[in-house]
Design a protein around this motif. Structure first.
Motif, mmCIF file in Angstrom:
data_model
loop_
_atom_site.group_PDB
_atom_site.id
_atom_site.type_symbol
_atom_site.label_atom_id
_atom_site.label_comp_id
_atom_site.label_asym_id
_atom_site.label_seq_id
_atom_site.Cartn_x
_atom_site.Cartn_y
_atom_site.Cartn_z
ATOM 1 N N ARG A 128 53.294 26.549 47.220
ATOM 2 C CA ARG A 128 52.155 27.337 46.752
ATOM 3 C C ARG A 128 51.523 28.123 47.892
ATOM 4 N NH1 ARG A 128 46.914 24.955 43.396
ATOM 5 N NH2 ARG A 128 45.801 26.939 43.186
ATOM 6 N N ILE A 129 51.137 29.373 47.568
ATOM 7 C CA ILE A 129 50.391 30.214 48.493
ATOM 8 C C ILE A 129 49.191 30.786 47.750
ATOM 9 C CG2 ILE A 129 50.391 32.256 49.970
ATOM 10 C CD1 ILE A 129 53.412 31.966 50.265
ATOM 11 N N GLU A 130 47.995 30.630 48.308
ATOM 12 C CA GLU A 130 46.788 31.252 47.772
ATOM 13 C C GLU A 130 46.303 32.283 48.786
ATOM 14 O OE1 GLU A 130 44.798 30.681 44.786
ATOM 15 O OE2 GLU A 130 46.772 29.935 44.170
ATOM 16 N N TYR A 131 46.142 33.515 48.327
ATOM 17 C CA TYR A 131 45.741 34.604 49.209
ATOM 18 C C TYR A 131 44.223 34.793 49.158
ATOM 19 C CZ TYR A 131 50.714 35.811 48.955
ATOM 20 O OH TYR A 131 52.081 35.782 49.011
ATOM 21 N N ASP A 132 43.595 34.732 50.307
ATOM 22 C CA ASP A 132 42.148 34.881 50.370
ATOM 23 C C ASP A 132 41.735 36.314 50.026
ATOM 24 O OD1 ASP A 132 39.474 34.153 50.888
ATOM 25 O OD2 ASP A 132 39.610 34.933 52.941
ATOM 26 N N GLY A 133 40.894 36.450 48.995
ATOM 27 C CA GLY A 133 40.360 37.751 48.623
ATOM 28 C C GLY A 133 41.220 38.559 47.679
ATOM 29 N N TYR A 134 42.414 38.086 47.329
ATOM 30 C CA TYR A 134 43.280 38.845 46.427
ATOM 31 C C TYR A 134 42.877 38.584 44.974
ATOM 32 C CZ TYR A 134 46.581 39.822 50.248
ATOM 33 O OH TYR A 134 47.181 40.257 51.413
ATOM 34 N N ASP A 135 43.008 39.623 44.140
ATOM 35 C CA ASP A 135 42.652 39.479 42.741
ATOM 36 C C ASP A 135 43.905 39.435 41.863
ATOM 37 O OD1 ASP A 135 43.506 42.113 42.542
ATOM 38 O OD2 ASP A 135 41.484 42.952 42.423
ATOM 39 N N HIS A 136 43.686 39.474 40.545
ATOM 40 C CA HIS A 136 44.783 39.267 39.612
ATOM 41 C C HIS A 136 45.832 40.373 39.660
ATOM 42 C CE1 HIS A 136 46.642 37.300 36.234
ATOM 43 N NE2 HIS A 136 46.578 38.380 35.463
ATOM 44 N N GLY A 137 45.427 41.568 40.044
ATOM 45 C CA GLY A 137 46.359 42.691 40.068
ATOM 46 C C GLY A 137 46.987 42.962 41.412
ATOM 47 N N ALA A 138 46.813 42.071 42.375
ATOM 48 C CA ALA A 138 47.187 42.361 43.759
ATOM 49 C C ALA A 138 48.659 42.655 43.966
ATOM 50 C CB ALA A 138 46.764 41.195 44.658
ATOM 51 N N ALA A 139 49.546 42.106 43.130
ATOM 52 C CA ALA A 139 50.980 42.316 43.316
ATOM 53 C C ALA A 139 51.476 43.621 42.724
ATOM 54 C CB ALA A 139 51.757 41.149 42.703
ATOM 55 N N SER A 140 50.594 44.331 42.019
ATOM 56 C CA SER A 140 50.981 45.563 41.319
ATOM 57 C C SER A 140 50.726 46.787 42.177
ATOM 58 C CB SER A 140 50.186 45.681 40.011
ATOM 59 O OG SER A 140 50.329 44.513 39.228
ATOM 60 N N ASP A 141 51.446 47.879 41.871
ATOM 61 C CA ASP A 141 51.208 49.128 42.576
ATOM 62 C C ASP A 141 49.748 49.529 42.452
ATOM 63 O OD1 ASP A 141 53.920 49.105 42.972
ATOM 64 O OD2 ASP A 141 54.329 50.977 41.908
ATOM 65 N N PRO A 142 49.150 50.102 43.505
ATOM 66 C CA PRO A 142 47.768 50.585 43.392
ATOM 67 C C PRO A 142 47.614 51.555 42.227
ATOM 68 C CG PRO A 142 48.454 50.555 45.683
ATOM 69 C CD PRO A 142 49.681 50.244 44.868
ATOM 70 N N GLY A 143 46.504 51.402 41.477
ATOM 71 C CA GLY A 143 46.279 52.176 40.265
ATOM 72 C C GLY A 143 46.465 51.273 39.060
ATOM 73 N N GLY A 144 46.128 51.755 37.879
ATOM 74 C CA GLY A 144 46.312 50.947 36.671
ATOM 75 C C GLY A 144 45.483 49.684 36.714
ATOM 76 N N VAL A 145 46.124 48.519 36.586
ATOM 77 C CA VAL A 145 45.393 47.254 36.623
ATOM 78 C C VAL A 145 44.978 46.876 38.035
ATOM 79 C CG1 VAL A 145 46.556 46.373 34.570
ATOM 80 C CG2 VAL A 145 47.486 45.845 36.843
ATOM 81 N N ASN A 146 45.382 47.668 39.018
ATOM 82 C CA ASN A 146 45.061 47.400 40.414
ATOM 83 C C ASN A 146 44.395 48.620 41.035
ATOM 84 O OD1 ASN A 146 44.983 46.029 42.859
ATOM 85 N ND2 ASN A 146 47.107 46.468 43.387
ATOM 86 N N PRO A 147 43.235 49.049 40.475
ATOM 87 C CA PRO A 147 42.636 50.320 40.890
ATOM 88 C C PRO A 147 42.175 50.352 42.339
ATOM 89 C CG PRO A 147 41.120 49.088 39.494
ATOM 90 C CD PRO A 147 42.445 48.379 39.428
ATOM 91 N N THR A 148 41.847 49.209 42.906
ATOM 92 C CA THR A 148 41.415 49.168 44.306
ATOM 93 C C THR A 148 42.518 48.610 45.204
ATOM 94 O OG1 THR A 148 40.422 46.973 44.007
ATOM 95 C CG2 THR A 148 39.001 48.885 43.636
ATOM 96 N N GLY A 149 43.744 48.580 44.691
ATOM 97 C CA GLY A 149 44.843 47.980 45.422
ATOM 98 C C GLY A 149 45.228 48.737 46.679
ATOM 99 N N LYS A 150 45.861 48.004 47.582
ATOM 100 C CA LYS A 150 46.314 48.584 48.844
ATOM 101 C C LYS A 150 47.797 48.272 49.034
ATOM 102 C CE LYS A 150 41.781 47.900 50.992
ATOM 103 N NZ LYS A 150 41.023 47.244 52.094
ATOM 104 N N PRO A 151 48.577 49.249 49.477
ATOM 105 C CA PRO A 151 50.012 49.014 49.672
ATOM 106 C C PRO A 151 50.305 47.830 50.580
ATOM 107 C CG PRO A 151 49.542 51.358 49.759
ATOM 108 C CD PRO A 151 48.214 50.667 49.723
ATOM 109 N N GLU A 152 49.469 47.621 51.594
ATOM 110 C CA GLU A 152 49.749 46.524 52.521
ATOM 111 C C GLU A 152 49.613 45.149 51.853
ATOM 112 O OE1 GLU A 152 45.553 48.123 53.669
ATOM 113 O OE2 GLU A 152 47.474 48.908 52.935
ATOM 114 N N VAL A 153 48.769 45.078 50.827
ATOM 115 C CA VAL A 153 48.626 43.826 50.088
ATOM 116 C C VAL A 153 49.900 43.550 49.283
ATOM 117 C CG1 VAL A 153 47.378 42.692 48.203
ATOM 118 C CG2 VAL A 153 46.113 43.882 50.004
#
Length: 294
Positions: free
Chosen positions: A254-279
């Protein structure tokens, strides 16, 4: 995306066509997207794996390249669709996000082909009742064309609403959602799958979550190696489920990422509107390292 995407399709057990994109080289990995997403929601993730893996990005039913959902759509249907892609790809590895993660986990329980699976916030809740109560209202709103209203209903149904939204008048939330969808449509590239188009698929997501809720003990028979991922800012309703899964899965890391939300694995935009490529790249790097262990 720098790697070329090729299109393909398979036929599921009931005759429905399941389309996919494919990129990369090496052993096959199938990526099952989450709710309000489509195959192209994980192109950046696929790019990060493409130098060592052939990545298959299927559209789950009701989206893009794939056929429609049917009235009896449920977890079994989704597993059959995934099985068709796994078989065509010769894949022993899969990565699933949210509801797609729940499907991958159920597939690992019921299919012998999967040897390694990685899951980002799989949508396995403790109690299914709350995830059925809102579906009737959602269906009524979709039927009369009130897509924005249905989106608001599903947001609260899935317990995705931040605390500050719970005190806002529903009419205000509905208008804000309509403006957001209209803006997305104005800015969308040709051929993009928009939130308005994806909205009707949410009913099946609610059904899947309700169907699998509270079934943690059943996953004690999963033979596959499992990488269980999540973020500290993920969905409250399914967060405790990862604790339960960690206890019952025989072979789990198991890995828990500090500060990551439900959409963090998705491309920025859509369900990940504040997403970052580095995440996305960090999550992909951990998944890639896990899949390379075999």
């Amino acid at each position: 995306m720098s790697a070329e995407l090729m299109q393909g399709a398979v036929t599921s057990r009931d005759g429905t066509e399941i389309g996919y994109y494919k990129t990369g080289q090496g052993p096959a990995v199938v990526v099952m997207h989450g709710s309000m997403e489509s195959a192209t929601s994980h192109t950046l993730f696929a790019q990060e794996l493409a130098d060592e893996f052939t990545v298959y990005l299927p559209d789950r039913r009701g989206r893009g390249l794939s056929g429609p959902q049917k009235p009896d759509h449920g977890v079994r249907t989704e597993v059959e669709d995934l099985d068709a892609v796994l078989t065509a790809a010769g894949a022993e590895r899969a990565f699933g996000i949210s509801a797609g993660g729940a499907v991958v986990l159920e597939a690992a329980r019921t299919l012998s082909s999967l040897k390694q699976i990685a899951l980002y916030e799989p949508a396995i809740a403790a109690d299914g009742a709350p995830h059925r109560e809102w579906l009737a209202r959602f269906d009524e709103e979709i039927a009369r064309g009130d897509i924005a209203g249905a989106m608001v209903t599903s947001m609260f149904g899935f317990e995705m609403a931040p605390a500050f939204l719970k005190v806002m008048p529903r009419g205000l939330l509905r208008r804000a959602t309509e403006k957001m969808m209209a803006k997305e449509e104005r800015q969308a590239a040709p051929g993009s799958i928009t939130m308005r188009q994806l909205a009707p698929t949410i009913h099946a997501e609610g059904t899947i979550v309700a169907e699998l809720a509270g079934t943690f003990d059943a996953f004690g028979t999963v033979d596959a190696d499992v990488l269980l991922l999540g973020g500290t800012k993920g969905l409250r309703g399914i967060g405790p489920g990862r604790d339960n899964l960690e206890k019952v899965l025989p072979n789990v890391r198991r890995i828990e990422y500090d500060g990551y939300d439900h959409g963090a694995a998705s491309d920025p935009g859509g369900v990940n509107p504040t997403g970052k490529p580095e995440v996305v790249r960090r999550i992909a790097a951990d998944v890639k390292a896990f899949f390379k262990q075999s």
